[in-house]
Every structure is written in C-alpha cells, then in structure tokens.
Write a protein that holds these residues in place. Structure first.
Motif, PDB file in Angstrom:
ATOM      1  N   MET A  67     -13.438  -7.704   8.256  1.00 47.21           N
ATOM      2  CA  MET A  67     -14.204  -6.725   9.015  1.00 47.21           C
ATOM      3  C   MET A  67     -15.638  -7.224   9.080  1.00 47.21           C
ATOM      4  O   MET A  67     -16.192  -7.627   8.066  1.00 47.21           O
ATOM      5  N   ARG A  93       0.813  -1.198   0.000  1.00 45.00           N
ATOM      6  CA  ARG A  93       0.000   0.000   0.000  1.00 45.00           C
ATOM      7  C   ARG A  93       0.852   1.255   0.000  1.00 45.00           C
ATOM      8  O   ARG A  93       0.339   2.360   0.004  1.00 45.00           O
ATOM      9  N   CYS A 130     -16.133   1.026  15.544  1.00 47.48           N
ATOM     10  CA  CYS A 130     -15.102   1.033  14.496  1.00 47.48           C
ATOM     11  C   CYS A 130     -13.706   1.322  15.023  1.00 47.48           C
ATOM     12  O   CYS A 130     -12.723   0.849  14.463  1.00 47.48           O
ATOM     13  N   CYS A 186     -10.643  -1.059  15.643  1.00 47.91           N
ATOM     14  CA  CYS A 186      -9.839  -1.490  14.501  1.00 47.91           C
ATOM     15  C   CYS A 186      -9.289  -0.322  13.698  1.00 47.91           C
ATOM     16  O   CYS A 186      -8.201  -0.408  13.161  1.00 47.91           O
ATOM     17  N   HIS A 187     -10.034   0.762  13.607  1.00 44.55           N
ATOM     18  CA  HIS A 187      -9.650   1.810  12.664  1.00 44.55           C
ATOM     19  C   HIS A 187      -9.026   3.039  13.293  1.00 44.55           C
ATOM     20  O   HIS A 187      -8.579   3.918  12.586  1.00 44.55           O
TER      21      HIS A 187
HETATM   22  C1  HEC Z   1     -12.785  -6.207  13.708  1.00 48.34           C
HETATM   23  C2  HEC Z   1     -12.094  -5.072  13.148  1.00 48.34           C
HETATM   24  C3  HEC Z   1     -12.899  -4.030  12.390  1.00 48.34           C
HETATM   25  C4  HEC Z   1     -13.980  -3.309  12.820  1.00 48.34           C
HETATM   26  C5  HEC Z   1     -14.685  -3.395  14.176  1.00 48.34           C
HETATM   27  C6  HEC Z   1     -14.322  -2.401  11.750  1.00 48.34           C
HETATM   28  N1  HEC Z   1     -13.481  -2.589  10.695  1.00 48.34           N
HETATM   29 FE1  HEC Z   1     -13.495  -1.590   8.910  1.00 48.34          FE
HETATM   30  N2  HEC Z   1     -12.027  -2.794   8.205  1.00 48.34           N
HETATM   31  C7  HEC Z   1     -11.365  -3.769   8.928  1.00 48.34           C
HETATM   32  C8  HEC Z   1     -10.420  -4.449   8.062  1.00 48.34           C
HETATM   33  C9  HEC Z   1      -9.494  -5.582   8.471  1.00 48.34           C
HETATM   34  C10 HEC Z   1     -10.555  -3.865   6.776  1.00 48.34           C
HETATM   35  C11 HEC Z   1      -9.857  -4.264   5.494  1.00 48.34           C
HETATM   36  C12 HEC Z   1      -8.551  -3.592   5.333  1.00 48.34           C
HETATM   37  C13 HEC Z   1      -8.000  -3.887   3.970  1.00 48.34           C
HETATM   38  O1  HEC Z   1      -7.969  -5.035   3.567  1.00 48.34           O
HETATM   39  O2  HEC Z   1      -7.610  -2.942   3.296  1.00 48.34           O
HETATM   40  C14 HEC Z   1     -11.554  -2.807   6.912  1.00 48.34           C
HETATM   41  C15 HEC Z   1     -11.921  -1.957   5.884  1.00 48.34           C
HETATM   42  C16 HEC Z   1     -12.787  -0.894   6.025  1.00 48.34           C
HETATM   43  C17 HEC Z   1     -13.084   0.039   4.974  1.00 48.34           C
HETATM   44  C18 HEC Z   1     -12.494   0.021   3.576  1.00 48.34           C
HETATM   45  C19 HEC Z   1     -13.196  -0.998   2.731  1.00 48.34           C
HETATM   46  C20 HEC Z   1     -12.616  -1.100   1.334  1.00 48.34           C
HETATM   47  O3  HEC Z   1     -13.352  -1.598   0.479  1.00 48.34           O
HETATM   48  O4  HEC Z   1     -11.478  -0.715   1.118  1.00 48.34           O
HETATM   49  C21 HEC Z   1     -13.975   0.936   5.477  1.00 48.34           C
HETATM   50  C22 HEC Z   1     -14.593   2.121   4.760  1.00 48.34           C
HETATM   51  C23 HEC Z   1     -14.261   0.532   6.853  1.00 48.34           C
HETATM   52  N3  HEC Z   1     -13.521  -0.588   7.136  1.00 48.34           N
HETATM   53  C24 HEC Z   1     -15.133   1.186   7.716  1.00 48.34           C
HETATM   54  C25 HEC Z   1     -15.481   0.743   8.988  1.00 48.34           C
HETATM   55  C26 HEC Z   1     -16.491   1.351   9.814  1.00 48.34           C
HETATM   56  C27 HEC Z   1     -17.277   2.598   9.455  1.00 48.34           C
HETATM   57  C28 HEC Z   1     -16.568   0.596  10.958  1.00 48.34           C
HETATM   58  C29 HEC Z   1     -17.531   0.783  12.116  1.00 48.34           C
HETATM   59  C30 HEC Z   1     -18.942   0.720  11.787  1.00 48.34           C
HETATM   60  C31 HEC Z   1     -15.590  -0.480  10.843  1.00 48.34           C
HETATM   61  N4  HEC Z   1     -14.964  -0.351   9.643  1.00 48.34           N
HETATM   62  C32 HEC Z   1     -15.351  -1.449  11.812  1.00 48.34           C
HETATM   63  C33 HEC Z   1     -11.566  -4.065  10.262  1.00 48.34           C
HETATM   64  C34 HEC Z   1     -12.593  -3.581  11.044  1.00 48.34           C
END
Ligand code: HEC
Length: 142
Positions: free
Chosen positions: A93, A3, A43, A46-47
């Motif tokens: 996720m 990345r 969120c 993780c984020h």
């Molecule tokens: C258990 C951990 C976790 C939680 C909780 C989580 N995420 Fe994620 N999220 C991830 C992971 C792992 C990825 C993928 C990263 C990648 O492969 O680039 C991701 C990717 C994303 C992406 C990018 C998707 C894409 O197509 O590139 C978005 C937007 C996102 N998350 C939003 C959220 C939001 C808003 C919340 C809360 C509602 C949330 N996430 C909660 C782990 C999590």
C-alpha cells in the motif's frame, strides 16, 4: 497465514462488514462529506469491496488499526503505507505523505466513525503532525 479464524471471528467480521456497507451508501454514493471524498479517491480503489471479500485487500472494518484506543497505527499506515514485509507477501500500500495533517485527521476520524462503535479519537490533527514530524510537534526536541 490465513485470515479466516474461528467461527466467532467470522461472525464479527460479517457484522463489521454490514456496518461498513451501510455507511458506504453515504461514503460513496453522496460524496458531500470531504472525508468520504478523500476515501473514495485515495483508498476505495483498494479497500472498497462491498461485493466480495478479497483477503489481500481487506475492508477496513476488519482492521484493528481503526478500532484501537490509540490512532497511531492508522496514522502511520496512511502516512507510510504497508510494505510487503509487513503484510501479505506481494501486496503493498502506498503512503500518502502528500495529504495534509488535516486531511489525514479527517479521514481517520471518518473511518473511526463509519467502521467502529468506538468513541472518537481526540486531538487527531496534532497527533498526525507529531507522527509525521516528531521534532516539530514536541518543540525543538532533536
Ligand atoms: C494500491 C492499493 C491501496 C491503496 C490505494 C490503499 N491501500 Fe490500504 N492497504 C493496501 C494493502 C495491500 C494492505 C495490506 C493488506 C494486508 O497485508 O493485510 C493495506 C492495509 C491497510 C491498513 C491495515 C494496515 C495494517 O497494519 O494492518 C489500513 C488501516 C489501510 N490500508 C488504510 C488505507 C487508507 C486509509 C487508504 C487511503 C488513504 C488506503 N489504505 C489506500 C492497499 C491499498
């Protein structure tokens, strides 16, 4: 794949992270904003990565889903999550189908506002409803 792209991309990433870090003071410090609270609860585990960049758990400032003209991608991701097949191997996720349309709309609008300089998305709540349940939002269209 990696990345870490060109230097230009890195500079952009740094600027985006600064903006996110600045807004995070509101988002995670004083949690009166319901959208910020949703984010902190669902969120941020993780984020949120103000200290270090974890490439497998990207800060959302770096993600195109929040800066696209169309919110569909972001809504899809929140509703359905990301499977290992879509993203980096071994990371997933969860989807948040338990959130109401209003919650998802609120969260998407807040991410848009705090992570980008783009204009707000219109009609978010209806878009969430349409993506969650295409039949319902378009009438009896099945
Ligand atoms: C258990 C951990 C976790 C939680 C909780 C989580 N995420 Fe994620 N999220 C991830 C992971 C792992 C990825 C993928 C990263 C990648 O492969 O680039 C991701 C990717 C994303 C992406 C990018 C998707 C894409 O197509 O590139 C978005 C937007 C996102 N998350 C939003 C959220 C939001 C808003 C919340 C809360 C509602 C949330 N996430 C909660 C782990 C999590």
């Amino acid at each position: 794949g990696s990345r870490n792209g060109s230097a230009g991309q890195e500079a952009k990433a740094t600027a985006a992270l600064r903006k996110a870090a600045a807004s995070e003071g509101i988002g995670l410090g004083l949690q009166y904003d319901p959208a910020a609270r949703l984010y902190a609860g669902a969120c941020a585990s993780c984020h949120y990565n103000g200290k270090a960049l974890n490439p497998l758990r990207p800060d959302l400032a770096l993600n195109s889903a929040v800066s696209m003209d169309d919110p569909t991608n972001l809504i899809q991701v929140i509703l359905h999550g990301v499977s290992a097949a879509d993203g980096a191997p071994g990371v997933v996720m969860p989807g948040f189908t338990g959130f109401s349309d209003a919650d998802i709309a609120r969260l998407a609008a807040w991410l848009r506002k705090t992570r980008t300089d783009k204009p707000a998305w219109a009609d978010l709540q209806n878009k969430v409803a349409a993506i969650r349940e295409p039949g319902r939002a378009q009438g009896k269209g099945e």
